[in-house]
Design a protein around this motif. Structure first.
Motif, PDB file in Angstrom:
ATOM      1  N   ALA A  31     -37.396   7.484  54.528  1.00 34.94           N
ATOM      2  CA  ALA A  31     -36.638   6.444  55.219  1.00 34.94           C
ATOM      3  C   ALA A  31     -36.125   5.468  54.164  1.00 34.94           C
ATOM      4  O   ALA A  31     -36.749   5.293  53.105  1.00 34.94           O
ATOM      5  CB  ALA A  31     -37.517   5.711  56.228  1.00 34.94           C
ATOM      6  N   GLU A  32     -35.012   4.843  54.426  1.00 41.09           N
ATOM      7  CA  GLU A  32     -34.413   3.893  53.483  1.00 41.09           C
ATOM      8  C   GLU A  32     -35.408   2.807  53.072  1.00 41.09           C
ATOM      9  O   GLU A  32     -35.444   2.390  51.917  1.00 41.09           O
ATOM     10  CB  GLU A  32     -33.161   3.260  54.102  1.00 41.09           C
ATOM     11  N   ASP A  33     -36.237   2.369  54.005  1.00 46.29           N
ATOM     12  CA  ASP A  33     -37.197   1.295  53.727  1.00 46.29           C
ATOM     13  C   ASP A  33     -38.630   1.816  53.595  1.00 46.29           C
ATOM     14  O   ASP A  33     -39.591   1.058  53.745  1.00 46.29           O
ATOM     15  CB  ASP A  33     -37.122   0.212  54.795  1.00 46.29           C
ATOM     16  N   GLY A  34     -38.790   3.105  53.281  1.00 49.37           N
ATOM     17  CA  GLY A  34     -40.113   3.692  53.133  1.00 49.37           C
ATOM     18  C   GLY A  34     -40.900   3.046  52.002  1.00 49.37           C
ATOM     19  O   GLY A  34     -40.330   2.542  51.035  1.00 49.37           O
ATOM     20  N   VAL A  35     -42.222   3.066  52.140  1.00 50.91           N
ATOM     21  CA  VAL A  35     -43.107   2.437  51.157  1.00 50.91           C
ATOM     22  C   VAL A  35     -44.113   3.474  50.665  1.00 50.91           C
ATOM     23  O   VAL A  35     -44.754   4.156  51.459  1.00 50.91           O
ATOM     24  CB  VAL A  35     -43.861   1.241  51.780  1.00 50.91           C
ATOM     25  N   MET A  36     -44.230   3.573  49.338  1.00 53.35           N
ATOM     26  CA  MET A  36     -45.224   4.445  48.722  1.00 53.35           C
ATOM     27  C   MET A  36     -46.223   3.552  48.008  1.00 53.35           C
ATOM     28  O   MET A  36     -45.834   2.662  47.239  1.00 53.35           O
ATOM     29  CB  MET A  36     -44.554   5.407  47.749  1.00 53.35           C
ATOM     30  N   ARG A  52     -36.462   3.606  49.432  1.00 52.70           N
ATOM     31  CA  ARG A  52     -36.139   4.946  48.937  1.00 52.70           C
ATOM     32  C   ARG A  52     -35.702   4.912  47.476  1.00 52.70           C
ATOM     33  O   ARG A  52     -36.052   5.800  46.701  1.00 52.70           O
ATOM     34  CB  ARG A  52     -35.053   5.572  49.794  1.00 52.70           C
ATOM     35  N   GLN A  53     -34.930   3.895  47.078  1.00 54.42           N
ATOM     36  CA  GLN A  53     -34.451   3.835  45.692  1.00 54.42           C
ATOM     37  C   GLN A  53     -35.595   3.668  44.699  1.00 54.42           C
ATOM     38  O   GLN A  53     -35.580   4.254  43.619  1.00 54.42           O
ATOM     39  CB  GLN A  53     -33.415   2.718  45.543  1.00 54.42           C
ATOM     40  N   ALA A  54     -36.600   2.873  45.059  1.00 49.86           N
ATOM     41  CA  ALA A  54     -37.763   2.704  44.173  1.00 49.86           C
ATOM     42  C   ALA A  54     -38.556   4.009  44.070  1.00 49.86           C
ATOM     43  O   ALA A  54     -39.022   4.376  42.991  1.00 49.86           O
ATOM     44  CB  ALA A  54     -38.653   1.575  44.679  1.00 49.86           C
ATOM     45  N   ALA A  56     -37.250   6.970  44.436  1.00 52.72           N
ATOM     46  CA  ALA A  56     -36.402   7.859  43.633  1.00 52.72           C
ATOM     47  C   ALA A  56     -36.561   7.577  42.143  1.00 52.72           C
ATOM     48  O   ALA A  56     -36.686   8.507  41.338  1.00 52.72           O
ATOM     49  CB  ALA A  56     -34.941   7.704  44.050  1.00 52.72           C
ATOM     50  N   ALA A  57     -36.593   6.307  41.764  1.00 49.82           N
ATOM     51  CA  ALA A  57     -36.749   5.946  40.354  1.00 49.82           C
ATOM     52  C   ALA A  57     -38.112   6.403  39.834  1.00 49.82           C
ATOM     53  O   ALA A  57     -38.218   6.898  38.703  1.00 49.82           O
ATOM     54  CB  ALA A  57     -36.589   4.436  40.172  1.00 49.82           C
ATOM     55  N   TYR A  58     -39.127   6.279  40.652  1.00 46.92           N
ATOM     56  CA  TYR A  58     -40.482   6.680  40.266  1.00 46.92           C
ATOM     57  C   TYR A  58     -40.572   8.190  40.047  1.00 46.92           C
ATOM     58  O   TYR A  58     -41.207   8.654  39.113  1.00 46.92           O
ATOM     59  CB  TYR A  58     -41.455   6.236  41.354  1.00 46.92           C
ATOM     60  N   MET A  59     -39.927   8.948  40.909  1.00 53.95           N
ATOM     61  CA  MET A  59     -40.041  10.411  40.893  1.00 53.95           C
ATOM     62  C   MET A  59     -39.001  11.118  40.028  1.00 53.95           C
ATOM     63  O   MET A  59     -39.140  12.306  39.752  1.00 53.95           O
ATOM     64  CB  MET A  59     -39.936  10.952  42.326  1.00 53.95           C
ATOM     65  N   ARG A  60     -37.990  10.413  39.593  1.00 57.25           N
ATOM     66  CA  ARG A  60     -36.847  11.029  38.901  1.00 57.25           C
ATOM     67  C   ARG A  60     -37.255  11.981  37.784  1.00 57.25           C
ATOM     68  O   ARG A  60     -36.730  13.078  37.656  1.00 57.25           O
ATOM     69  CB  ARG A  60     -35.929   9.938  38.365  1.00 57.25           C
ATOM     70  N   HIS A  61     -38.191  11.594  36.946  1.00 60.67           N
ATOM     71  CA  HIS A  61     -38.552  12.399  35.785  1.00 60.67           C
ATOM     72  C   HIS A  61     -39.835  13.197  35.971  1.00 60.67           C
ATOM     73  O   HIS A  61     -40.360  13.757  35.001  1.00 60.67           O
ATOM     74  CB  HIS A  61     -38.654  11.502  34.554  1.00 60.67           C
ATOM     75  N   TYR A  62     -40.335  13.275  37.182  1.00 59.75           N
ATOM     76  CA  TYR A  62     -41.587  13.984  37.447  1.00 59.75           C
ATOM     77  C   TYR A  62     -41.588  15.403  36.857  1.00 59.75           C
ATOM     78  O   TYR A  62     -42.515  15.766  36.141  1.00 59.75           O
ATOM     79  CB  TYR A  62     -41.860  14.011  38.953  1.00 59.75           C
ATOM     80  N   PHE A 136     -46.807  10.743  33.478  1.00 54.76           N
ATOM     81  CA  PHE A 136     -45.953  11.358  34.473  1.00 54.76           C
ATOM     82  C   PHE A 136     -45.151  10.336  35.242  1.00 54.76           C
ATOM     83  O   PHE A 136     -45.014   9.208  34.817  1.00 54.76           O
ATOM     84  CB  PHE A 136     -46.790  12.223  35.425  1.00 54.76           C
ATOM     85  N   ALA A 137     -44.652  10.750  36.387  1.00 52.88           N
ATOM     86  CA  ALA A 137     -43.826   9.887  37.232  1.00 52.88           C
ATOM     87  C   ALA A 137     -44.445   8.506  37.303  1.00 52.88           C
ATOM     88  O   ALA A 137     -45.644   8.359  37.446  1.00 52.88           O
ATOM     89  CB  ALA A 137     -43.704  10.492  38.617  1.00 52.88           C
ATOM     90  N   GLY A 138     -43.623   7.533  37.235  1.00 54.61           N
ATOM     91  CA  GLY A 138     -44.088   6.165  37.305  1.00 54.61           C
ATOM     92  C   GLY A 138     -43.893   5.445  35.987  1.00 54.61           C
ATOM     93  O   GLY A 138     -43.933   4.238  35.937  1.00 54.61           O
ATOM     94  N   SER A 139     -43.668   6.210  34.923  1.00 60.11           N
ATOM     95  CA  SER A 139     -43.510   5.554  33.636  1.00 60.11           C
ATOM     96  C   SER A 139     -42.257   4.674  33.621  1.00 60.11           C
ATOM     97  O   SER A 139     -42.208   3.698  32.911  1.00 60.11           O
ATOM     98  CB  SER A 139     -43.447   6.578  32.511  1.00 60.11           C
TER      99      SER A 139
END
Length: 142
Positions: A31-36, A52-54, A56-62, A136-139
């Motif tokens: 969801a656009e406003d989803g929280v992880m 969602r954008q945050a 996406a940024a976290y997972m981009r380089h996973y 990993f992801a999150g860096s």
């Protein structure tokens, strides 16, 4: 009235996307406003990603850090809330930088609304990030 996948179906689909290294499609399940959230995140790692954008940024380089091969032993538990599931699983593969094996146990509490992830609390083992070569992801999201 549109029909949406069940939380279990959506979650299993998300695992297939991670194995396929299709991070944009995986992020599209949010969801656009989803929280992880990462309740056991050690210092220096993100504890909460909002939107969602945050995510996406976290997972981009996973996939650049972890080459996932399988999710054996996935167990999905229903809760009294039909939109919430609890997942127990393992992710196995290798660390891209070192070639060393990757084997992580996860417990996640996941909320789904209208066919999208709205909340995902990932109770992963923070001691695993102390393994040499595991960055990993999150860096990007610190």
């Amino acid at each position: 009235m549109p029909t949406h996948p069940s939380p279990e179906e959506l979650y299993r689909h998300s695992l297939r996307l991670l194995l396929a290294k299709d991070i944009p499609a995986w992020v599209g399940l949010w969801a656009e406003d989803g929280v992880m959230e990462f309740p056991f995140a050690p210092p220096g790692r993100p504890e909460r990603l909002e939107g969602r954008q945050a995510v996406a940024a976290y997972m981009r380089h996973y996939p650049d850090h972890i080459d996932l091969h399988d999710f054996p032993d996935v167990r999905i538990h229903q809760t009294v809330d039909p939109g919430t599931i609890v997942v127990e699983m393992r992710g196995v593969g290798r660390l891209v930088q070192t070639g060393r094996p990757f084997d992580m146990t996860y417990i996640a509490v996941v909320r789904v609304e209208d066919g999208r992830f709205t909340s995902y609390r990932d109770y992963w083992n923070p001691l695993a990030v102390q393994q040499p070569g595991l960055d990993f992801a999150g860096s990007d999201a610190r």
